[in-house]
Design an enzyme around this catalytic site. Structure first.
Site, mmCIF file in Angstrom:
data_model
loop_
_atom_site.group_PDB
_atom_site.id
_atom_site.type_symbol
_atom_site.label_atom_id
_atom_site.label_comp_id
_atom_site.label_asym_id
_atom_site.label_seq_id
_atom_site.Cartn_x
_atom_site.Cartn_y
_atom_site.Cartn_z
ATOM 1 C CG ASP A 124 -10.114 -0.668 4.455
ATOM 2 O OD1 ASP A 124 -9.877 -1.135 3.328
ATOM 3 O OD2 ASP A 124 -9.428 -0.904 5.467
ATOM 4 C CD GLN A 141 -3.455 -4.675 6.378
ATOM 5 O OE1 GLN A 141 -3.606 -3.618 5.777
ATOM 6 N NE2 GLN A 141 -3.617 -5.839 5.786
ATOM 7 C CE LYS A 178 -3.705 -2.610 2.040
ATOM 8 N NZ LYS A 178 -4.362 -3.159 3.218
HETATM 9 N N1 LIG Z 1 -8.258 -2.941 6.496
HETATM 10 C C1 LIG Z 1 -7.977 -3.878 5.595
HETATM 11 N N2 LIG Z 1 -8.303 -3.665 4.312
HETATM 12 C C2 LIG Z 1 -8.008 -4.610 3.357
HETATM 13 O O1 LIG Z 1 -8.329 -4.425 2.167
HETATM 14 C C3 LIG Z 1 -7.333 -5.817 3.760
HETATM 15 C C4 LIG Z 1 -7.016 -5.972 5.108
HETATM 16 N N3 LIG Z 1 -7.357 -4.998 6.005
HETATM 17 N N4 LIG Z 1 -6.414 -7.090 5.559
HETATM 18 C C5 LIG Z 1 -5.970 -8.131 4.648
HETATM 19 C C6 LIG Z 1 -6.777 -8.174 3.375
HETATM 20 C C7 LIG Z 1 -6.014 -8.825 2.254
HETATM 21 N N5 LIG Z 1 -5.822 -7.791 1.267
HETATM 22 C C8 LIG Z 1 -5.011 -7.929 0.147
HETATM 23 C C9 LIG Z 1 -4.640 -6.851 -0.629
HETATM 24 C C10 LIG Z 1 -3.767 -6.997 -1.684
HETATM 25 C C11 LIG Z 1 -3.241 -8.221 -1.995
HETATM 26 C C12 LIG Z 1 -2.234 -8.330 -3.107
HETATM 27 O O2 LIG Z 1 -1.740 -7.342 -3.607
HETATM 28 N N6 LIG Z 1 -1.881 -9.541 -3.519
HETATM 29 C C13 LIG Z 1 -0.890 -9.803 -4.558
HETATM 30 C C14 LIG Z 1 0.169 -10.783 -4.093
HETATM 31 C C15 LIG Z 1 1.097 -10.255 -3.145
HETATM 32 C C16 LIG Z 1 2.284 -11.153 -2.892
HETATM 33 O O3 LIG Z 1 2.890 -11.655 -3.845
HETATM 34 O O4 LIG Z 1 2.608 -11.287 -1.698
HETATM 35 C C17 LIG Z 1 -1.517 -10.515 -5.748
HETATM 36 O O5 LIG Z 1 -2.528 -11.198 -5.548
HETATM 37 O O6 LIG Z 1 -0.931 -10.442 -6.818
HETATM 38 C C18 LIG Z 1 -3.628 -9.319 -1.257
HETATM 39 C C19 LIG Z 1 -4.509 -9.177 -0.207
HETATM 40 C C20 LIG Z 1 -6.409 -6.648 1.692
HETATM 41 N N7 LIG Z 1 -6.961 -6.798 2.868
#
Ligand SMILES: Nc1nc(=O)c2c([nH]1)NC[C@@H]1CN(c3ccc(C(=O)N[C@@H](CCC(=O)O)C(=O)O)cc3)C=[N+]21
Ligand SMILES: NC(=O)C1=CN([C@@H]2O[C@H](COP(=O)(O)OP(=O)(O)OC[C@H]3O[C@@H](n4cnc5c(N)ncnc54)[C@H](OP(=O)(O)O)[C@@H]3O)[C@@H](O)[C@H]2O)C=CC1
Length: 395
Positions: A216, A193, A149
């Protein structure tokens, strides 16, 4: 982005044209090397290549990018463990005509547009948007997501602030941190988060975020307004927006389509099902108590999975030609990987890709677009704060 790079980015934006009419999904096909924002200041030859690539990837007119958008008290049954892995498809020709929806590319386009709007905002009012992230504890996955982020903010010129709090701090300390960001006029978005440490009351902490900074979209009033047809929330949760953006950009019709959402959390499942209904889809929701989920998904034109269970959705769960959006991001053991684990979705990709007409991969599908939507929500919030917009955009 530095001044020269920003100027080049503007020139690049001016040079872009609308995407020529091609097959509905052609512009999302993966490409070998994708120009990042930092390459905007590249030499002329590179710049021309970048322009051509961007022209191919112009957004479809049906997509709406920038918008300034119940307590879960049910008892959950024991969480299903990751399903046994199906036979590995590594190196296998998938015998598939499915379009692999390229989330990284979509996210890059969105960031590019945001960077341009941030630059215009700076010129107009002398301020940039600000995002504050509150991270409690030291979960490695949360730390990684927060890093993505903050990196996203840097790429588009959004100011980021990070409050790192120890996992054993009190709830009041977290609420105080949120309150300080509420009062800081340079902060337009606040994200706590999740998950929070178990001893904390998540609802209390999230409700402390002022409605105008709830990028969010988890505030009860934003959720309620998303659910009510006659109302409009200030912010829609980023993962839900990402799913819709990927579907709309891929030219997939939603009106009257049977869409099944697996999961009903406030982070993904619930807002996604509500947003889909606003787009006139017929929505089925599957959760941990649903019996025979595969009978429901087999009848679905579109399946969106956000259960957090690796390999839950098998090929046999899908009808031929279905569109599959895989939100799940699950670490599974992989001794061949540098870290001893790798990320996989909820969907058994090797099986699903043989049946689907279009599918998102994990990683590289919904995740990067979710981060881009957080930046978009933060920009929209700043636009409202500085009087550059008078209401949140259409959903
Ligand atoms: N307040 C809050 N808001 C959220 O939106 C929130 C949260 N808490 N807690 C956790 C979950 C999970 N989440 C993700 C966001 C981006 C990827 C992301 O960018 N994933 C990459 C992979 C990253 C890697 O390779 O490690 C992808 O799928 O390509 C994953 C999961 C948002 N969340
Ligand atoms: N790529 C991205 O941008 C994002 C990815 N994620 C990922 O998405 C997944 C879900 O996240 P989140 O919603 O926060 O998770 P939660 O654990 O809060 O919710 C999971 C939901 O899935 C349901 N569920 C769990 N197991 C099953 C099962 N076996 N069959 C059917 N339904 C089931 C649960 O049902 P019940 O309500 O009955 O308990 C619940 O509604 C995770 O892998 C997370 O990492 C999350 C956010 C963004």
């Amino acid at each position: 982005m530095g001044g020269a790079a920003a100027a080049a980015a503007v020139a690049l934006l001016a040079a872009t044209r609308r995407r020529p009419a091609a097959g509905p999904l052609a512009f999302l096909l993966p490409r070998a090397a994708r120009a990042g924002l930092h390459e905007a200041a590249a030499p002329a030859a590179e710049e021309e290549k970048g322009r051509t690539r961007r022209r191919r990837r112009r957004r479809s007119s049906s997509s709406r990018l920038l918008g300034p958008d119940i307590p879960d008290t049910w008892d959950s049954p024991p969480r299903a463990a990751a399903r046994p892995s199906p036979p590995s498809g590594a190196g296998v020709d998938y015998d598939s005509t499915a379009t692999i929806i390229d989330g990284k590319s979509v996210a890059e386009d969105i960031r590019f547009q945001i960077a341009e709007e941030v630059r215009q905002m700076k010129n107009a009012v002398g301020h940039v948007p600000g995002l504050a992230v509150v991270l409690v504890g030291d979960r490695r996955d949360s730390e990684s997501y927060v890093r993505y982020k903050i990196k996203g903010c840097e790429e588009v010129g959004i100011k980021s602030l990070l409050a790192e709090l120890p996992g054993n701090c009190t709830e009041d300390v977290v609420v105080d941190s949120v309150s300080r960001f509420n009062e800081d006029p340079s902060v337009h978005g606040i994200l706590v988060q999740l998950p929070l440490p178990q001893h904390m009351d998540e609802e209390r902490i999230l409700s402390a975020i002022s409605l105008e900074k709830d990028v969010d979209g988890f505030h009860p009033l934003n959720v309620g307004n998303l659910a009510l047809r006659s109302r409009k929330p200030l912010f829609v949760p980023c993962a839900a927006k990402a799913c819709l953006e990927l579907l709309l950009q891929s030219g997939i019709e939603l009106m009257g389509k049977h869409v099944t959402v697996i999961g009903r959390s406030k982070v993904v499942g619930l807002p996604t099902s509500l947003l889909l209904q606003r787009h006139h889809a017929t929505v089925s929701i599957i959760h941990a108590f649903t019996t025979n989920p595969e009978e429901i998904t087999r009848q679905s034109d579109i399946v969106i999975s956000a259960a957090g269970v690796a390999n839950l959705v098998r090929g046999s769960w899908l009808k031929k030609g279905a569109v599959v959006i895989d939100v799940g991001t699950n670490p599974i053991e992989d001794p061949t990987s540098d870290y001893g684990y790798r990320l996989t979705g909820d969907v058994c990709f090797e099986e699903a890709v043989k049946l689907a007409s279009a599918i998102t991969p994990v990683p590289g599908g919904v995740g990067p677009v979710t981060i881009a939507m957080l930046l978009a929500n933060t920009l929209d919030s700043a636009k409202l704060a500085y009087g550059l917009a008078t209401e949140s955009p259409e959903l």
